[in-house]
Enzyme design. Sequence first.
Site, PDB file in Angstrom:
ATOM      1  N   CYS A 170       3.909  -0.250  -6.552  1.00 52.27           N
ATOM      2  CA  CYS A 170       5.184  -0.877  -6.869  1.00 52.27           C
ATOM      3  C   CYS A 170       5.486  -0.698  -8.355  1.00 52.27           C
ATOM      4  O   CYS A 170       4.639  -0.260  -9.126  1.00 52.27           O
ATOM      5  CB  CYS A 170       5.145  -2.368  -6.531  1.00 52.27           C
ATOM      6  SG  CYS A 170       4.870  -2.728  -4.788  1.00 52.27           S
TER       7      CYS A 170
ATOM      8  N   LEU B 211       6.964  -0.964  -2.845  1.00 50.44           N
ATOM      9  CA  LEU B 211       6.394  -0.117  -1.807  1.00 50.44           C
ATOM     10  C   LEU B 211       5.692  -1.058  -0.839  1.00 50.44           C
ATOM     11  O   LEU B 211       4.678  -1.665  -1.181  1.00 50.44           O
ATOM     12  CB  LEU B 211       5.407   0.889  -2.400  1.00 50.44           C
ATOM     13  CG  LEU B 211       4.753   1.851  -1.405  1.00 50.44           C
ATOM     14  CD1 LEU B 211       5.788   2.799  -0.812  1.00 50.44           C
ATOM     15  CD2 LEU B 211       3.629   2.642  -2.065  1.00 50.44           C
TER      16      LEU B 211
ATOM     17  N   ASN C 290       2.150  -5.707  -8.927  1.00 49.81           N
ATOM     18  CA  ASN C 290       1.887  -4.354  -8.467  1.00 49.81           C
ATOM     19  C   ASN C 290       0.408  -4.264  -8.108  1.00 49.81           C
ATOM     20  O   ASN C 290      -0.444  -4.537  -8.957  1.00 49.81           O
ATOM     21  CB  ASN C 290       2.230  -3.335  -9.563  1.00 49.81           C
ATOM     22  CG  ASN C 290       1.793  -1.922  -9.203  1.00 49.81           C
ATOM     23  OD1 ASN C 290       1.760  -1.546  -8.037  1.00 49.81           O
ATOM     24  ND2 ASN C 290       1.460  -1.133 -10.204  1.00 49.81           N
TER      25      ASN C 290
ATOM     26  N   GLU D 151      -2.817  -4.723  -4.898  1.00 45.79           N
ATOM     27  CA  GLU D 151      -3.209  -5.343  -3.632  1.00 45.79           C
ATOM     28  C   GLU D 151      -4.465  -6.180  -3.844  1.00 45.79           C
ATOM     29  O   GLU D 151      -5.398  -5.762  -4.535  1.00 45.79           O
ATOM     30  CB  GLU D 151      -3.473  -4.271  -2.568  1.00 45.79           C
ATOM     31  CG  GLU D 151      -3.725  -4.843  -1.183  1.00 45.79           C
ATOM     32  CD  GLU D 151      -3.780  -3.780  -0.101  1.00 45.79           C
ATOM     33  OE1 GLU D 151      -4.250  -4.104   1.007  1.00 45.79           O
ATOM     34  OE2 GLU D 151      -3.355  -2.639  -0.358  1.00 45.79           O
TER      35      GLU D 151
END
Length: 329
Positions: free
Chosen positions: A2, A52, A75, A77
Amino acid sequence: MCGIAGIISKSKKNLTKPQLQLMSDALIHRGPDGEGTWINENNNVGFSHTRLSIIDLSVNANQPLIYLHYTIVFNGEIYNYLELKEFLIKNNYQFLTQSDTEVLLAAYDFWGEECLHQFDGMFAFAIYNTKKNTVFIARDRFGEKPFFYFINNEKDSAFTDFYFASEMKALWAIGIEKNVNNQQILNYISLGYTSNPTNKFETFYSNIYSLPASHKIILDLNTFSLNIKKWYNLEKVESRKVSKSENIIAEFSNLFQTSIKNRLRSDVSIGTSLSGGIDSSSIIATIHQLSQKNNYQPKTFTASFPDFEFDETNYSKLVATHFNLEQHF
């Protein structure tokens, strides 16, 4: 991948929605699935985000995301978000999405800045706390996700404007100058250095900085002061003799499988790099083992260099053929 960006400013004229949109537009290639901008009531904090979508594809998980009295752009995970979510639910936290972003914010509310030590993941994020009027910024342990920033009128930890983004081009989009760092250019040309090994804050531009891996920034908007700290150090463990009773292979195997299993959590199809070397081949083999229970069918991507002495294309083909995988070059 992202794109995050933001402006923190004493002056309302330096923070406008069109400026945030310009930053967002410069990062749209990082996140084509959604974008958003947000400005707080005091008009001194603004965030933008290009998404994203990987976890929770619904619009409810779009960013900037608000949870309790926090707003975040994130941004990366958090691979262990399900385990953290289970713990937080037991501690009376409720969730409206299936995203790891919301879990990140709940973890911050529960543990404060110490939440960073709970995360298994890659990340760069900024959180605005409405109650404390602060912005908390952090980058993951090994700097997998980028974070660049520019400070205006910084003196003795005080500042008037703070701009940040996943890529420098978002800073240039709103008029921040490109002041070339000649020493860094020389180091690159003569030594091949893409960063300064003794000062990880430095970039190829003298007025733009990179937040080093495992660092955090606290911006206090009550005093417009900032504090940068390192939050993680790689633990140094003394070597030990291994007795026959210690099953180091089993221990490593368990850690390796758990790591890969957590990284396969996704609401979109899985892809992985395949060079043909032992690292990527081991990952493919482990995914294959796990797929017997979860039906993972990863697509593989190989960088091929014809006529290069150390090209591993043929080795990668052997692995892809053995596991009957779709391979892209």
